[in-house]
Enzyme design. Structure first.
Site, PDB file in Angstrom:
ATOM      1  N   PHE A 142      -0.310  12.697  13.057  1.00 14.17           N
ATOM      2  CA  PHE A 142      -1.577  12.841  13.778  1.00 14.17           C
ATOM      3  C   PHE A 142      -1.654  11.682  14.759  1.00 14.17           C
ATOM      4  CE2 PHE A 142      -6.164  11.833  13.960  1.00 14.17           C
ATOM      5  CZ  PHE A 142      -6.776  13.075  14.088  1.00 14.17           C
ATOM      6  N   PRO A 185      -2.885   2.076  22.868  1.00 11.48           N
ATOM      7  CA  PRO A 185      -3.100   0.629  23.017  1.00 11.48           C
ATOM      8  C   PRO A 185      -4.559   0.299  23.354  1.00 11.48           C
ATOM      9  CG  PRO A 185      -1.064   1.269  24.091  1.00 11.48           C
ATOM     10  CD  PRO A 185      -1.709   2.533  23.618  1.00 11.48           C
ATOM     11  N   ILE A 198      -6.504 -11.715 -12.886  1.00 10.26           N
ATOM     12  CA  ILE A 198      -6.337 -11.573 -14.342  1.00 10.26           C
ATOM     13  C   ILE A 198      -4.872 -11.787 -14.726  1.00 10.26           C
ATOM     14  CG2 ILE A 198      -6.402  -9.888 -16.249  1.00 10.26           C
ATOM     15  CD1 ILE A 198      -8.957  -8.733 -14.850  1.00 10.26           C
ATOM     16  N   HIS A 199      -3.960 -11.305 -13.898  1.00 13.52           N
ATOM     17  CA  HIS A 199      -2.533 -11.467 -14.187  1.00 13.52           C
ATOM     18  C   HIS A 199      -2.049 -12.883 -13.910  1.00 13.52           C
ATOM     19  CE1 HIS A 199      -2.523  -7.078 -14.353  1.00 13.52           C
ATOM     20  NE2 HIS A 199      -1.334  -7.149 -14.930  1.00 13.52           N
ATOM     21  N   GLU A 250      -7.411   4.891   9.734  1.00 14.66           N
ATOM     22  CA  GLU A 250      -8.300   6.061   9.810  1.00 14.66           C
ATOM     23  C   GLU A 250      -9.775   5.659   9.874  1.00 14.66           C
ATOM     24  OE1 GLU A 250      -5.561   9.052   7.230  1.00 14.66           O
ATOM     25  OE2 GLU A 250      -7.527   9.790   7.806  1.00 14.66           O
TER      26      GLU A 250
END
Lengths: 388, 259
Positions: A123, A128, A338-339, A364
């Protein structure tokens, strides 16, 4: 009111989940590193109907509507952002433009092979000097006998390199502006005068290409106009509306995985003699993630229901994209936190999710554009027309 | 060629947790799936259909929810599906299940092959295939890894044999049980999933449709209690020259008063 999914959707979800886990997940890291999706994987997905989920079976689709499409995007984006984005650009906007406003001939010629995955779609709106302000596009289409001759360029086109067919917007009458002066075309990449330019090097979704398209006296037969001449802007806006919903669904899948991974990690990672699941700081993050995900799930599938039952859905679809991408951002950020150190390491999938997630607030239509869409719709109901 | 595939719907083992210490099974997520080994049988039937043409018929005995297993079989590629359900089947043991499935298969009729799994992942009994072959008076080949040739009134199959394979032939119609690792069952394509629920029919038969008398529905076995098997202890490996090893084994058993 019944919130349970019909049986066919439950089985569809299980099929896609097993396909994603067994066939896609083992390749996710390699897809990111090699910046390429194996064509074999796309073909496997196509054989299961995953490249034509919402379209009717008479056009080679699965016939599963937007609800089915949201389920597929949710499950695929759990394991591979790149594959979800490729399918999102192919179905959600590329083929959908043809499905919504294309003639019966265009649907037979292009939508059917697209839905079967024999062709890959893209699409092309962004230039620019123009993105969400589609009225500023410069690509020109001039009538010459039975053809149009197109000149200009498009940038940041998802599937620009991978695709065979592109739905593209060009100016047919500069005096009329966006409404009346802009027309949508289906362009085969083998048409003379069509070429691809620079491929971008991105932070995430690296397995899906983002490429420049160049049109130099590209001849396109007039039969390849999608809908009416001059009405392309409307076609593209309607297409983007639907695309936003499925992006919300994709965000839901990734956010859910971020939550599941965090819960699992919180149970096995010990700190001061106990799993970190016992720390309130972790519990609060988990609770916030789960709550937002639950709200997003309701929003996404209610909006899919609006689409499938033929009701207005533009505002809700913009909300799906806005809220979905921001929920994902927060969830994946908390998952990294958390990790701890593990979340930052390339050996572990959380790092890949973090990079893949960021684009969802941009492509989008940015979060800011979604807010404009939502606010305009609210004020329009009050009789106030606001211009961006 | 008509191939009948009896399948069983089981509780998804992925949704349960076994707590040995409490001797309890916790159902976290009540989801039902086609017994994975029966999917191998279905896949083998569908492969034959793809390669040489066949009508594949799935049949199951179970409660109404077993309809989902048949819809999935249709989505994978089966042409017809039969659900055998009746309040009178609820207490069925393996002998009753054999009678019900056997009668249904006789009623469907005109079949060349019956393919089914070797065993169900829930009960693990592994009896249905052989019992059904006996009930229907058919030759049977068990633990089949691949159906090689079907035609001219005969079937040839490769089956497990000691530590290798044997190729075995039987006259048609025949019953084959398919091994768990025989193949990789296909994913059901999305469009077929939609059609399986929206377009296609599952035929439902009860006891009266099959002409089964109440006496035939009396189970031969009765479930008294379900218990956990004792935890297995590590075995002892005896190596060395045969004579030496045998002496050691005998000694080992004598010490433990086994012999």
């Amino acid at each position: 009111m019944d919130f349970t999914f019909p049986k066919e959707y439950q089985l569809l979800r299980r099929m896609v989940r097993e396909f994603a886990q067994n066939e896609v997940a083992p390749l996710a890291r390699e897809i990111d590193e090699k910046k390429e999706i194996p064509r074999q994987l796309i073909d496997k997905a196509a054989r299961l109907g995953l490249l034509g989920v919402p379209f009717p079976q008479k056009y080679g689709g699965m016939g599963a509507g937007e609800t089915g499409y949201c389920i597929v995007m949710e499950e695929l984006n759990k394991v591979c952002g790149s594959l979800a984005v490729i399918i999102g650009a192919h179905i959600g906007i590329g083929a959908t433009a043809i499905y919504l406003d294309g003639s019966e001939e265009l649907k037979k010629k292009y939508l059917t092979p697209l839905a079967r995955g024999e062709l890959i779609g893209a699409f092309a709106l962004t230039e620019p000097g123009a993105g969400s302000d589609a009225a500023s596009i410069r690509t020109r289409a001039e009538r010459d006998g039975d053809d149009y001759v197109l000149n200009g360029s498009k940038i940041f086109i998802t599937n620009g390199k991978l695709s065979d067919v592109v739905s593209l917007l060009a100016v047919t009458d500069p005096s009329l502006g966006a409404r009346g002066g802009v027309t949508a075309f289906v362009i085969e990449k083998t048409f003379p005068g069509f070429s691809t330019g620079t491929e971008e090097d991105k932070m995430g979704i690296r397995g899906s290409d983002t490429t420049e398209l160049i049109l130099e006296n590209c001849r396109v037969p007039k039969e390849n106009v999608i809908g009416e001449v001059g009405m392309g802007f409307i076609t593209f806006m309607k297409t983007l509306d639907l695309g936003r919903l499925s992006l919300g669904a994709a965000c839901l899948g990734a956010a859910q995985l971020a939550l599941e991974a965090s819960v699992k990690w919180a149970r096995i990672r010990h700190l001061f003699g106990k799993p970190i699941a016992h720390k309130q700081s972790i519990q609060f993050m988990i609770a916030d993630m789960a709550t937002e995900i639950e709200a997003l799930r309701s929003l996404v599938y209610r909006t899919a229901w609006l689409v499938d039952t033929g009701q207005p859905f533009s505002r809700e679809a913009a909300m799906c994209k806005l809220y979905g991408s921001e929920v994902l951002h927060r969830c994946v950020d908390r998952a990294v936190q958390i990790h701890g150190g593990m979340g930052y390491m390339r050996d572990y999938f959380i790092e890949l999710m973090y990079r893949d997630a960021r684009i969802t607030e941009i492509f989008e239509g940015t979060s800011e554009i979604q807010r404009i869409v939502i606010a305009s719709d609210i004020f329009r109901q009050e009789g106030v027309r606001i211009s961006p | 060629m008509r191939i009948i595939v009896p399948i069983k719907q089981i509780l998804d083992p992925g949704g349960i947790t076994v707590n040995r210490r409490a001797e309890r099974i916790f159902i976290n997520r009540e989801e039902y799936i086609i017994n994975p080994n029966d999917k191998n049988a279905l896949e083998e039937a569908l492969r034959l259909k793809d390669e040489q043409g066949a009508e594949v018929v799935a049949v199951t005995m179970g409660p109404e929810r077993a309809d989902d297993a048949l819809r999935e079989a249709l989505a994978m590629g089966a042409d017809n599906a039969f659900l055998l359900t009746d309040a009178a089947f609820e207490k069925a043991d393996i002998s009753v299940a054999t009678t019900v499935l056997g009668k249904a298969i006789q009623k469907i009729g005109d079949y060349d092959l019956i393919l089914t799994g070797c065993r169900a992942a829930d009960t693990g009994a592994g009896q249905l295939g052989p019992r059904l072959a006996e009930y229907l008076g058919l030759p049977q080949i068990t633990e089949v890894h691949q159906v090689l040739v079907v035609g001219d009134g005969r079937v040839r199959a490769r089956r497990s044999w000691n530590q290798g394979y044997a190729e075995v032939e039987a006259s048609l119609p025949a019953l084959l049980t398919i091994a768990l690792d025989a193949n990789q069952p296909r994913y059901p394509p999305g469009a077929r999933i939609m059609n399986a629920y929206r377009e296609w029919e599952v035929t439902v038969w009860g006891a009266s449709d099959l002409g089964i008398e109440a006496a035939e529905l009396q189970p031969l076995t009765e479930e008294k209690r379900i218990s956990f098997p004792p935890e297995r202890e590590f075995g002892v490996k005896i190596t060395g020259a045969p004579e030496e090893a045998v002496r050691e084994l005998v000694q080992y058993l004598k010490v433990r008063r086994v012999i």
